[in-house]
Write a protein that holds these residues in place. Structure first.
Motif, PDB file in Angstrom:
ATOM      1  N   GLY A  40      36.159  19.701  -1.818  1.00 58.94           N
ATOM      2  CA  GLY A  40      36.519  19.797  -3.219  1.00 58.94           C
ATOM      3  C   GLY A  40      37.838  19.102  -3.518  1.00 58.94           C
ATOM      4  N   GLU A  41      38.726  19.816  -4.218  1.00 56.28           N
ATOM      5  CA  GLU A  41      40.051  19.287  -4.546  1.00 56.28           C
ATOM      6  C   GLU A  41      41.114  19.788  -3.576  1.00 56.28           C
ATOM      7  OE1 GLU A  41      40.585  17.054  -6.969  1.00 56.28           O
ATOM      8  OE2 GLU A  41      38.409  17.046  -7.268  1.00 56.28           O
ATOM      9  N   GLN A  42      40.690  20.359  -2.462  1.00 50.64           N
ATOM     10  CA  GLN A  42      41.639  20.972  -1.539  1.00 50.64           C
ATOM     11  C   GLN A  42      42.323  19.970  -0.612  1.00 50.64           C
ATOM     12  OE1 GLN A  42      40.526  24.631   0.441  1.00 50.64           O
ATOM     13  NE2 GLN A  42      38.918  25.039  -1.039  1.00 50.64           N
ATOM     14  N   VAL A  43      41.805  18.756  -0.548  1.00 51.43           N
ATOM     15  CA  VAL A  43      42.379  17.762   0.355  1.00 51.43           C
ATOM     16  C   VAL A  43      42.696  16.480  -0.400  1.00 51.43           C
ATOM     17  CG1 VAL A  43      41.069  18.718   2.292  1.00 51.43           C
ATOM     18  CG2 VAL A  43      40.193  16.727   1.064  1.00 51.43           C
ATOM     19  N   LEU A  44      43.509  15.645   0.227  1.00 52.00           N
ATOM     20  CA  LEU A  44      43.878  14.349  -0.310  1.00 52.00           C
ATOM     21  C   LEU A  44      43.464  13.271   0.681  1.00 52.00           C
ATOM     22  CD1 LEU A  44      47.505  15.317  -1.392  1.00 52.00           C
ATOM     23  CD2 LEU A  44      45.539  15.056  -2.921  1.00 52.00           C
ATOM     24  N   SER A  45      43.077  12.100   0.186  1.00 50.67           N
ATOM     25  CA  SER A  45      42.759  10.978   1.070  1.00 50.67           C
ATOM     26  C   SER A  45      44.053  10.413   1.636  1.00 50.67           C
ATOM     27  CB  SER A  45      42.010   9.892   0.298  1.00 50.67           C
ATOM     28  OG  SER A  45      40.758  10.364  -0.133  1.00 50.67           O
ATOM     29  N   ASP A  46      43.993  10.055   2.907  1.00 54.54           N
ATOM     30  CA  ASP A  46      45.164   9.504   3.595  1.00 54.54           C
ATOM     31  C   ASP A  46      44.682   8.375   4.492  1.00 54.54           C
ATOM     32  OD1 ASP A  46      47.653   9.052   4.632  1.00 54.54           O
ATOM     33  OD2 ASP A  46      47.693  10.832   5.907  1.00 54.54           O
ATOM     34  N   GLU A 143      14.344  39.670  -3.104  1.00 51.79           N
ATOM     35  CA  GLU A 143      13.396  39.193  -4.108  1.00 51.79           C
ATOM     36  C   GLU A 143      14.046  38.243  -5.104  1.00 51.79           C
ATOM     37  OE1 GLU A 143      12.007  42.780  -5.865  1.00 51.79           O
ATOM     38  OE2 GLU A 143      10.882  43.424  -4.081  1.00 51.79           O
ATOM     39  N   SER A 144      15.356  38.017  -4.966  1.00 51.82           N
ATOM     40  CA  SER A 144      16.095  37.208  -5.935  1.00 51.82           C
ATOM     41  C   SER A 144      16.151  35.746  -5.511  1.00 51.82           C
ATOM     42  CB  SER A 144      17.517  37.755  -6.079  1.00 51.82           C
ATOM     43  OG  SER A 144      17.517  39.095  -6.512  1.00 51.82           O
ATOM     44  N   ARG A 145      16.496  34.911  -6.471  1.00 52.52           N
ATOM     45  CA  ARG A 145      16.744  33.495  -6.193  1.00 52.52           C
ATOM     46  C   ARG A 145      18.178  33.375  -5.655  1.00 52.52           C
ATOM     47  NH1 ARG A 145      16.001  31.407 -12.104  1.00 52.52           N
ATOM     48  NH2 ARG A 145      17.305  33.267 -12.306  1.00 52.52           N
ATOM     49  N   VAL A 146      18.292  32.911  -4.426  1.00 54.37           N
ATOM     50  CA  VAL A 146      19.598  32.862  -3.758  1.00 54.37           C
ATOM     51  C   VAL A 146      19.939  31.412  -3.429  1.00 54.37           C
ATOM     52  CG1 VAL A 146      20.975  33.650  -1.800  1.00 54.37           C
ATOM     53  CG2 VAL A 146      19.202  35.145  -2.767  1.00 54.37           C
ATOM     54  N   CYS A 147      21.126  30.973  -3.843  1.00 55.25           N
ATOM     55  CA  CYS A 147      21.569  29.613  -3.522  1.00 55.25           C
ATOM     56  C   CYS A 147      22.354  29.617  -2.224  1.00 55.25           C
ATOM     57  CB  CYS A 147      22.431  29.055  -4.646  1.00 55.25           C
ATOM     58  SG  CYS A 147      22.819  27.295  -4.427  1.00 55.25           S
ATOM     59  N   VAL A 148      22.001  28.720  -1.315  1.00 54.86           N
ATOM     60  CA  VAL A 148      22.710  28.577  -0.043  1.00 54.86           C
ATOM     61  C   VAL A 148      23.036  27.109   0.191  1.00 54.86           C
ATOM     62  CG1 VAL A 148      21.653  30.609   1.028  1.00 54.86           C
ATOM     63  CG2 VAL A 148      20.544  28.368   1.253  1.00 54.86           C
ATOM     64  N   LEU A 149      24.040  26.884   1.010  1.00 57.08           N
ATOM     65  CA  LEU A 149      24.388  25.524   1.398  1.00 57.08           C
ATOM     66  C   LEU A 149      23.307  24.999   2.335  1.00 57.08           C
ATOM     67  CD1 LEU A 149      26.812  23.607   0.896  1.00 57.08           C
ATOM     68  CD2 LEU A 149      27.771  24.427   3.043  1.00 57.08           C
ATOM     69  N   ARG A 150      22.791  23.842   2.022  1.00 56.81           N
ATOM     70  CA  ARG A 150      21.680  23.271   2.781  1.00 56.81           C
ATOM     71  C   ARG A 150      22.036  23.134   4.265  1.00 56.81           C
ATOM     72  NH1 ARG A 150      17.875  20.605   0.257  1.00 56.81           N
ATOM     73  NH2 ARG A 150      19.325  20.100  -1.458  1.00 56.81           N
ATOM     74  N   GLY A 151      21.211  23.730   5.136  1.00 56.67           N
ATOM     75  CA  GLY A 151      21.418  23.631   6.571  1.00 56.67           C
ATOM     76  C   GLY A 151      22.461  24.576   7.130  1.00 56.67           C
ATOM     77  N   SER A 152      23.036  25.430   6.283  1.00 53.95           N
ATOM     78  CA  SER A 152      24.115  26.317   6.729  1.00 53.95           C
ATOM     79  C   SER A 152      23.580  27.515   7.505  1.00 53.95           C
ATOM     80  CB  SER A 152      24.914  26.815   5.522  1.00 53.95           C
ATOM     81  OG  SER A 152      24.106  27.675   4.724  1.00 53.95           O
ATOM     82  N   ALA A 153      24.507  28.324   8.018  1.00 53.01           N
ATOM     83  CA  ALA A 153      24.109  29.524   8.750  1.00 53.01           C
ATOM     84  C   ALA A 153      23.295  30.450   7.853  1.00 53.01           C
ATOM     85  CB  ALA A 153      25.335  30.242   9.285  1.00 53.01           C
ATOM     86  N   TYR A 154      23.698  30.586   6.582  1.00 50.96           N
ATOM     87  CA  TYR A 154      22.946  31.462   5.682  1.00 50.96           C
ATOM     88  C   TYR A 154      21.580  30.895   5.345  1.00 50.96           C
ATOM     89  CZ  TYR A 154      26.630  34.875   5.088  1.00 50.96           C
ATOM     90  OH  TYR A 154      27.545  35.875   5.320  1.00 50.96           O
ATOM     91  N   ARG A 168      18.409  25.539  -2.141  1.00 54.26           N
ATOM     92  CA  ARG A 168      19.371  24.863  -1.275  1.00 54.26           C
ATOM     93  C   ARG A 168      20.138  23.798  -2.049  1.00 54.26           C
ATOM     94  NH1 ARG A 168      14.892  26.509   1.241  1.00 54.26           N
ATOM     95  NH2 ARG A 168      15.153  27.612   3.241  1.00 54.26           N
ATOM     96  N   ALA A 169      21.467  23.816  -1.876  1.00 54.68           N
ATOM     97  CA  ALA A 169      22.328  22.857  -2.569  1.00 54.68           C
ATOM     98  C   ALA A 169      23.210  22.153  -1.549  1.00 54.68           C
ATOM     99  CB  ALA A 169      23.186  23.572  -3.611  1.00 54.68           C
ATOM    100  N   ASN A 170      23.776  21.025  -1.961  1.00 50.52           N
ATOM    101  CA  ASN A 170      24.622  20.245  -1.061  1.00 50.52           C
ATOM    102  C   ASN A 170      26.082  20.679  -1.073  1.00 50.52           C
ATOM    103  OD1 ASN A 170      22.558  18.594  -0.083  1.00 50.52           O
ATOM    104  ND2 ASN A 170      22.746  17.193  -1.813  1.00 50.52           N
ATOM    105  N   SER A 171      26.446  21.569  -1.987  1.00 49.28           N
ATOM    106  CA  SER A 171      27.834  22.016  -2.055  1.00 49.28           C
ATOM    107  C   SER A 171      27.895  23.425  -2.629  1.00 49.28           C
ATOM    108  CB  SER A 171      28.679  21.068  -2.914  1.00 49.28           C
ATOM    109  OG  SER A 171      28.322  21.181  -4.280  1.00 49.28           O
ATOM    110  N   GLU A 173      30.046  24.250  -4.850  1.00 44.88           N
ATOM    111  CA  GLU A 173      30.258  24.045  -6.277  1.00 44.88           C
ATOM    112  C   GLU A 173      28.920  23.985  -7.020  1.00 44.88           C
ATOM    113  OE1 GLU A 173      33.858  22.555  -4.156  1.00 44.88           O
ATOM    114  OE2 GLU A 173      31.697  22.335  -3.889  1.00 44.88           O
ATOM    115  N   SER A 174      27.949  23.307  -6.416  1.00 48.81           N
ATOM    116  CA  SER A 174      26.621  23.227  -7.041  1.00 48.81           C
ATOM    117  C   SER A 174      25.984  24.605  -7.140  1.00 48.81           C
ATOM    118  CB  SER A 174      25.720  22.288  -6.247  1.00 48.81           C
ATOM    119  OG  SER A 174      26.189  20.957  -6.299  1.00 48.81           O
ATOM    120  N   CYS A 175      26.139  25.403  -6.089  1.00 48.75           N
ATOM    121  CA  CYS A 175      25.597  26.763  -6.123  1.00 48.75           C
ATOM    122  C   CYS A 175      26.232  27.575  -7.248  1.00 48.75           C
ATOM    123  CB  CYS A 175      25.847  27.466  -4.783  1.00 48.75           C
ATOM    124  SG  CYS A 175      24.598  27.144  -3.516  1.00 48.75           S
ATOM    125  N   LEU A 176      27.540  27.459  -7.392  1.00 53.42           N
ATOM    126  CA  LEU A 176      28.226  28.231  -8.428  1.00 53.42           C
ATOM    127  C   LEU A 176      27.788  27.787  -9.820  1.00 53.42           C
ATOM    128  CD1 LEU A 176      30.192  30.367  -9.290  1.00 53.42           C
ATOM    129  CD2 LEU A 176      32.067  28.729  -8.974  1.00 53.42           C
TER     130      LEU A 176
END
Length: 262
Positions: A40-46, A143-154, A168-171, A173-176
């Motif tokens: 996300g916005e937590q890192v900077l390119s270096d 029974e609910s629709r649950v969003c998870v990170l694609r390929g993740s442990a969950y 399944r989502a790629n991020s 942020e997409s799940c939220l």
């Protein structure tokens, strides 16, 4: 991705030259390409790497921990951000790969080499505060629709536990965003992660509600591909333990986990 292949080739060429010139160095022993995800916005390119943004949160802290380990071992400080599924696939299929933060599970234990932990968390199911029928039981969650990170442990754990309506989502942020829009009912994440997500996306925190249902406890590591030699694993492990016991660990936590004061 052509840019990933080019970056890996550049790192391999650099470390090969170092191996010829400096046969006793870590580069001479093994070149490792480092990847992370969900920055996300937590890192900077270096340049060809990343660095944590002060006050950025857990991913900023993790990136800086890895950078500190690289410095201590004189390893090239190149880190690339990729979608989780892409990084996990590289970890499974390529030689000389490190990927973080990856949840260590019994099913994955013998597939990779592990250094850490970087974090230990309890995850809850979160829902939209406007949801007409709040989810109160594990049976309802299944029974609910649950969003998870694609390929993740969950993705793996909830599938095995009978959750049949995974989206399944790629991020994260997409799940939220899907949760806020009513396209899914739940997403599993820690309270700290959710606080970072709502701030990053700009959603008022009152619009997302934590349920009482614990999705699970997760322990995140740096995962290395299985071909990492035992001697190299020990070097990374010893460097991590030394950092974990040093004052620098607390300094990194204070600088990257705590919000920056105006």
């Amino acid at each position: 991705m052509p840019e990933l292949r080019a970056a890996r080739l550049a790192l391999l060429l650099t470390t090969t030259m170092l191996a010829v010139l400096l046969p006793g160095t870590a580069a001479a022993q093994q070149a490792t390409s480092f990847y992370t995800h969900s920055v996300g916005e937590q890192v900077l390119s270096d340049g060809d790497s990343l660095r944590g943004r002060p006050g950025g949160g857990r991913r900023a802290f993790q990136v800086e921990v890895v950078r500190a380990l690289m410095r201590s071992l004189k390893h090239p400080q190149a880190i690339q951000a990729v979608p989780y599924a892409r990084g996990y696939k590289l970890l499974q299929e390529e030689r000389g790969v490190a990927f973080f933060n990856v949840v260590r599970t019994p099913e994955r234990e013998n597939s990779f080499r592990w250094v850490g932990p970087l974090q230990v968390e309890t995850d809850y199911f979160f829902e939209s505060a406007s949801q007409a029928r709040p989810v109160r039981t594990t049976e309802q969650a299944r029974e609910s629709r649950v969003c998870v990170l694609r390929g993740s442990a969950y993705d793996q754990v909830l599938t095995a536990d009978g959750y049949g309506r995974l989206e399944r989502a790629n991020s994260y942020e997409s799940c939220l965003r899907m949760l806020k829009a009513g396209r899914v009912d739940l997403m599993p994440v820690s309270e700290a992660s959710m606080a970072e997500l709502v701030e990053a996306i700009g959603i008022p925190a009152v619009e997302i509600r934590r349920t009482a249902i614990v999705a699970g406890s997760t322990t995140g590591y740096i995962a290395f591909s299985k071909d990492l030699p035992e001697a190299q694993l020990q070097r990374w492990t010893q460097a991590f333990e030394a950092l974990r016991k040093s004052p620098q660990w607390t300094q990194l936590q204070e600088r990257y986990l705590n919000p920056v004061r105006p």
